[in-house]
Scaffold this active site. Structure first.
Site, PDB file in Angstrom:
ATOM      1  N   ARG A 100      22.911  38.559 -13.833  1.00  0.00           N
ATOM      2  CA  ARG A 100      24.144  39.296 -13.505  1.00  0.00           C
ATOM      3  C   ARG A 100      24.762  38.858 -12.187  1.00  0.00           C
ATOM      4  NH1 ARG A 100      21.276  43.690 -15.407  1.00  0.00           N
ATOM      5  NH2 ARG A 100      21.791  44.169 -17.554  1.00  0.00           N
ATOM      6  N   LYS A 141      37.522  31.042  -8.740  1.00  0.00           N
ATOM      7  CA  LYS A 141      37.621  30.973 -10.200  1.00  0.00           C
ATOM      8  C   LYS A 141      36.537  30.029 -10.711  1.00  0.00           C
ATOM      9  CE  LYS A 141      42.597  31.478 -10.994  1.00  0.00           C
ATOM     10  NZ  LYS A 141      43.745  30.774 -11.601  1.00  0.00           N
ATOM     11  N   GLU A 165      46.881  17.752  -5.968  1.00  0.00           N
ATOM     12  CA  GLU A 165      46.613  19.179  -5.726  1.00  0.00           C
ATOM     13  C   GLU A 165      46.764  19.523  -4.241  1.00  0.00           C
ATOM     14  OE1 GLU A 165      46.225  21.361  -8.117  1.00  0.00           O
ATOM     15  OE2 GLU A 165      44.923  20.599  -9.712  1.00  0.00           O
ATOM     16  N   LYS A 182      45.543  27.778   0.303  1.00  0.00           N
ATOM     17  CA  LYS A 182      44.891  28.475  -0.806  1.00  0.00           C
ATOM     18  C   LYS A 182      44.159  29.714  -0.294  1.00  0.00           C
ATOM     19  CE  LYS A 182      42.477  27.843  -5.155  1.00  0.00           C
ATOM     20  NZ  LYS A 182      41.846  26.940  -6.112  1.00  0.00           N
ATOM     21  N   GLU A 238      44.716  37.174  -8.981  1.00  0.00           N
ATOM     22  CA  GLU A 238      45.935  36.598  -9.554  1.00  0.00           C
ATOM     23  C   GLU A 238      46.819  37.626 -10.225  1.00  0.00           C
ATOM     24  OE1 GLU A 238      45.535  32.564 -10.976  1.00  0.00           O
ATOM     25  OE2 GLU A 238      47.126  32.899 -12.442  1.00  0.00           O
ATOM     26  N   ARG A 289      49.175  34.804  -6.082  1.00  0.00           N
ATOM     27  CA  ARG A 289      48.253  33.713  -6.389  1.00  0.00           C
ATOM     28  C   ARG A 289      48.822  32.789  -7.464  1.00  0.00           C
ATOM     29  NH1 ARG A 289      41.635  33.505  -6.903  1.00  0.00           N
ATOM     30  NH2 ARG A 289      41.602  31.299  -7.431  1.00  0.00           N
ATOM     31  N   ASN A 296      49.813  27.857  -9.290  1.00  0.00           N
ATOM     32  CA  ASN A 296      49.948  27.210 -10.605  1.00  0.00           C
ATOM     33  C   ASN A 296      51.174  26.313 -10.685  1.00  0.00           C
ATOM     34  OD1 ASN A 296      47.655  28.460 -11.673  1.00  0.00           O
ATOM     35  ND2 ASN A 296      48.794  30.326 -12.053  1.00  0.00           N
ATOM     36  N   HIS A 349      51.472  23.566 -13.239  1.00  0.00           N
ATOM     37  CA  HIS A 349      50.335  23.698 -14.153  1.00  0.00           C
ATOM     38  C   HIS A 349      50.689  24.200 -15.548  1.00  0.00           C
ATOM     39  CE1 HIS A 349      47.946  22.752 -10.704  1.00  0.00           C
ATOM     40  NE2 HIS A 349      46.814  22.885 -11.369  1.00  0.00           N
ATOM     41  N   HIS A 384      49.044  21.759 -17.905  1.00  0.00           N
ATOM     42  CA  HIS A 384      47.971  22.054 -18.869  1.00  0.00           C
ATOM     43  C   HIS A 384      48.369  21.618 -20.278  1.00  0.00           C
ATOM     44  CE1 HIS A 384      46.001  25.270 -16.097  1.00  0.00           C
ATOM     45  NE2 HIS A 384      45.410  24.093 -15.968  1.00  0.00           N
ATOM     46  N   HIS A 401      43.351  15.549 -14.669  1.00  0.00           N
ATOM     47  CA  HIS A 401      43.983  16.839 -14.393  1.00  0.00           C
ATOM     48  C   HIS A 401      45.138  16.670 -13.391  1.00  0.00           C
ATOM     49  CE1 HIS A 401      44.448  21.128 -13.808  1.00  0.00           C
ATOM     50  NE2 HIS A 401      44.319  20.969 -12.505  1.00  0.00           N
TER      51      HIS A 401
HETATM   52  N1  LIG Z   1      38.354  26.687 -10.390  1.00  0.00           N
HETATM   53  C1  LIG Z   1      39.538  26.301  -9.985  1.00  0.00           C
HETATM   54  O1  LIG Z   1      40.232  26.997  -9.241  1.00  0.00           O
HETATM   55  C2  LIG Z   1      40.047  24.967 -10.435  1.00  0.00           C
HETATM   56  C3  LIG Z   1      41.197  24.435  -9.828  1.00  0.00           C
HETATM   57  C4  LIG Z   1      41.614  23.162 -10.208  1.00  0.00           C
HETATM   58  C5  LIG Z   1      40.903  22.464 -11.171  1.00  0.00           C
HETATM   59  N2  LIG Z   1      39.803  23.026 -11.749  1.00  0.00           N
HETATM   60  C6  LIG Z   1      39.021  22.285 -12.752  1.00  0.00           C
HETATM   61  O2  LIG Z   1      38.464  21.134 -12.140  1.00  0.00           O
HETATM   62  C7  LIG Z   1      38.385  20.069 -13.092  1.00  0.00           C
HETATM   63  C8  LIG Z   1      39.061  18.864 -12.497  1.00  0.00           C
HETATM   64  O3  LIG Z   1      38.406  18.544 -11.298  1.00  0.00           O
HETATM   65  P1  LIG Z   1      38.095  17.031 -10.892  1.00  0.00           P
HETATM   66  O4  LIG Z   1      39.347  16.263 -10.894  1.00  0.00           O
HETATM   67  O5  LIG Z   1      37.273  17.108  -9.670  1.00  0.00           O
HETATM   68  O6  LIG Z   1      37.322  16.523 -12.178  1.00  0.00           O
HETATM   69  P2  LIG Z   1      35.859  16.049 -12.541  1.00  0.00           P
HETATM   70  O7  LIG Z   1      34.829  17.016 -12.144  1.00  0.00           O
HETATM   71  O8  LIG Z   1      35.997  15.708 -13.978  1.00  0.00           O
HETATM   72  O9  LIG Z   1      35.680  14.702 -11.701  1.00  0.00           O
HETATM   73  C9  LIG Z   1      36.478  13.565 -11.974  1.00  0.00           C
HETATM   74  C10 LIG Z   1      35.618  12.334 -12.263  1.00  0.00           C
HETATM   75  O10 LIG Z   1      35.003  11.885 -11.047  1.00  0.00           O
HETATM   76  C11 LIG Z   1      33.597  11.727 -11.230  1.00  0.00           C
HETATM   77  N3  LIG Z   1      33.006  11.942  -9.903  1.00  0.00           N
HETATM   78  C12 LIG Z   1      32.836  13.108  -9.236  1.00  0.00           C
HETATM   79  N4  LIG Z   1      32.415  12.856  -7.980  1.00  0.00           N
HETATM   80  C13 LIG Z   1      32.298  11.516  -7.869  1.00  0.00           C
HETATM   81  C14 LIG Z   1      31.922  10.659  -6.809  1.00  0.00           C
HETATM   82  N5  LIG Z   1      31.647  11.110  -5.575  1.00  0.00           N
HETATM   83  N6  LIG Z   1      31.895   9.323  -7.037  1.00  0.00           N
HETATM   84  C15 LIG Z   1      32.235   8.821  -8.252  1.00  0.00           C
HETATM   85  N7  LIG Z   1      32.635   9.587  -9.275  1.00  0.00           N
HETATM   86  C16 LIG Z   1      32.671  10.924  -9.077  1.00  0.00           C
HETATM   87  C17 LIG Z   1      33.248  12.712 -12.293  1.00  0.00           C
HETATM   88  O11 LIG Z   1      32.046  12.353 -12.938  1.00  0.00           O
HETATM   89  C18 LIG Z   1      34.470  12.591 -13.219  1.00  0.00           C
HETATM   90  O12 LIG Z   1      34.330  11.486 -14.056  1.00  0.00           O
HETATM   91  C19 LIG Z   1      39.053  20.568 -14.345  1.00  0.00           C
HETATM   92  O13 LIG Z   1      38.075  20.974 -15.270  1.00  0.00           O
HETATM   93  C20 LIG Z   1      39.872  21.769 -13.868  1.00  0.00           C
HETATM   94  O14 LIG Z   1      40.060  22.736 -14.871  1.00  0.00           O
HETATM   95  C21 LIG Z   1      39.369  24.245 -11.388  1.00  0.00           C
HETATM   96 ZN   LIG Z   2      44.933  22.158 -10.813  1.00  0.00          ZN
END
Ligand SMILES: NC(=O)c1ccc[n+]([C@@H]2O[C@H](COP(=O)([O-])OP(=O)(O)OC[C@H]3O[C@@H](n4cnc5c(N)ncnc54)[C@H](O)[C@@H]3O)[C@@H](O)[C@H]2O)c1
Ligand SMILES: [Zn+2]
Length: 360
Positions: free
Chosen positions: A121, A143, A185, A227, A237, A241, A245, A248, A252, A265
């Site tokens: 939990r 999130k 971002e 942020k 949100e 907040r 987006n 987005h 998306h 992304h």
């Molecule tokens: N929770 C939130 O508020 C929030 C906000 C924005 C995005 N997101 C989520 O985050 C994800 C996108 O994040 P991202 O762009 O970091 O994607 P990701 O986690 O897919 O990483 C991008 C790529 O980089 C690789 N990678 C990571 N670190 C590395 C490193 N140091 N060296 C080499 N390769 C590396 C990963 O394996 C992947 O192939 C999406 O799923 C999105 O929905 C969440």
């Molecule tokens: Zn984003």
């Protein structure tokens, strides 16, 4: 160690917030910066973030009760992925006063954070982002969640990490495409709420692209401050907040229309911003000159692969947007660089027309 600390109040009332530490060489000091009531940690890392995970393995030696590497492809960001972490954590003897440490990009922090939210939990967790996208955005704000076959991030929880370590050393092996698209971002945060930051980062763009750490830390810290300010005033949100987006809603849809493979992304968000600029000029008085400035930054962060723009393909994804209501979809419009607002009901035709028009 020369670090900046930014507080984020992102949980339920009474729930602890996050401390975001930003600076060079933080990974080595992880033992004193990461939070665990018991002093024990479970390391959950992405294979590609191995360099950062190795530093943590050293820094947390003798305190790790689990060292799990996960599949961090977007396709594996599912309830199954959470179950795998839960299986390993419970088998390792997880107690309520232990804490997870997620090392990787946004996929890793989203999945591990969600696992932390449901295990026993709710146990504490920490984030060590290893992508620019996760540093500027995904790891911050509480999130967590996973995808469902019917849509992205449809299952999740608000469960802020207690500590977030942003150390540029964690990016050392990050491919160029991920590095650049993640910066979208960071700029997004500046464009919606911090004009001076947008200007500084624009001037420093060549340095940013050359991975100069000073310039990178300035943009990331600025984005985290934006942020933190927004999220602290609206953790769940319900209002402000939503500004985060920006880009987005269509972003998306572009991402989904590309099967989550064709576009990163941040690339999908860049196209979503380009479209939002069109709507912002029509409905929020954004000047041509400022729209062009934003597009110029996106162009220099790219070139990005073209999205699929066919209305028939995009419309169903727009309809499933979490921000959809009966009268249309709420959209985030830019009035000027550094100032955004929510418009409650933008009709579907306006979105689809902008999707077809937005250029970078
Ligand atoms: N929770 C939130 O508020 C929030 C906000 C924005 C995005 N997101 C989520 O985050 C994800 C996108 O994040 P991202 O762009 O970091 O994607 P990701 O986690 O897919 O990483 C991008 C790529 O980089 C690789 N990678 C990571 N670190 C590395 C490193 N140091 N060296 C080499 N390769 C590396 C990963 O394996 C992947 O192939 C999406 O799923 C999105 O929905 C969440
Ligand atoms: Zn984003």
């Amino acid at each position: 160690m020369n670090a900046e600390r930014i507080e984020v109040r992102a949980g339920s009332p009474g729930e602890a917030g996050s401390a975001v530490w930003i600076g060079r060489g933080l990974l080595e000091s992880a033992a004193s910066l990461l939070f665990s009531p018991s002093g024990r940690f479970l390391l959950i890392s992405a294979p590609a973030a191995r360099a950062a995970a190795d530093v943590l393995r050293g820094a947390l030696a003798g305190r790790l009760i689990l060292d799990l590497t996960i599949d961090d492809r977007e396709e594996a960001k599912t309830l199954d992925g959470v179950a795998r972490i839960a299986d390993a954590a419970l088998a390792a003897g997880l107690r309520r006063d232990d804490a997870l440490v997620a090392v990787g990009g946004g996929v890793t922090t989203d999945v591990a954070g969600f696992a932390a939210a449901v295990l026993l939990r709710g146990v504490a967790w920490n984030a060590v982002p290893s992508t620019t996208a996760a540093m500027a955005d995904a790891a911050v704000g509480g999130k967590t969640g996973v995808n469902h076959p019917l849509g992205k991030n449809l299952l999740g929880a608000f469960h802020p990490p207690r500590a977030i370590l942003v150390d540029p050393a964690a990016l050392a092996t990050l491919p160029e495409r991920d590095y650049r698209s993640g910066l979208v971002e960071g700029f997004k945060a500046a464009w919606i709420a911090d004009a001076p930051l947008a200007e500084r980062a624009e001037r420093a763009l060549s340095l940013l692209l050359a991975r100069e750490e000073e310039a990178l830390l300035d943009l990331v810290a600025g984005a985290v401050r934006v942020k933190a300010g927004i999220v602290s005033s609206d953790p769940k949100e319900e209002g402000r907040r939503r500004l985060l987006n920006f880009g987005h809603t269509l972003g998306h849809a572009f991402e989904a229309a590309g099967g989550y493979r064709d576009l990163r992304h941040g690339e999908a968000v860049a196209w979503g911003i380009a479209a939002a600029l069109e709507i912002s000029r029509d409905r929020a008085g954004l000047s041509n000159e400022e729209a062009a400035r934003v597009r110029e930054v996106l162009a220099r962060l790219g070139p990005f692969p073209q999205p699929r723009r066919d209305p028939a393909l995009l419309a169903p994804y727009l309809a499933r947007d979490k921000k959809a209501t009966a009268s249309g979809r709420a959209g985030i419009l830019l009035e000027a660089i550094g100032r955004a607002r929510v418009e409650e009901a933008i009709p579907e035709e306006a979105w689809l027309a902008a999707a077809a028009r937005g250029q970078i």
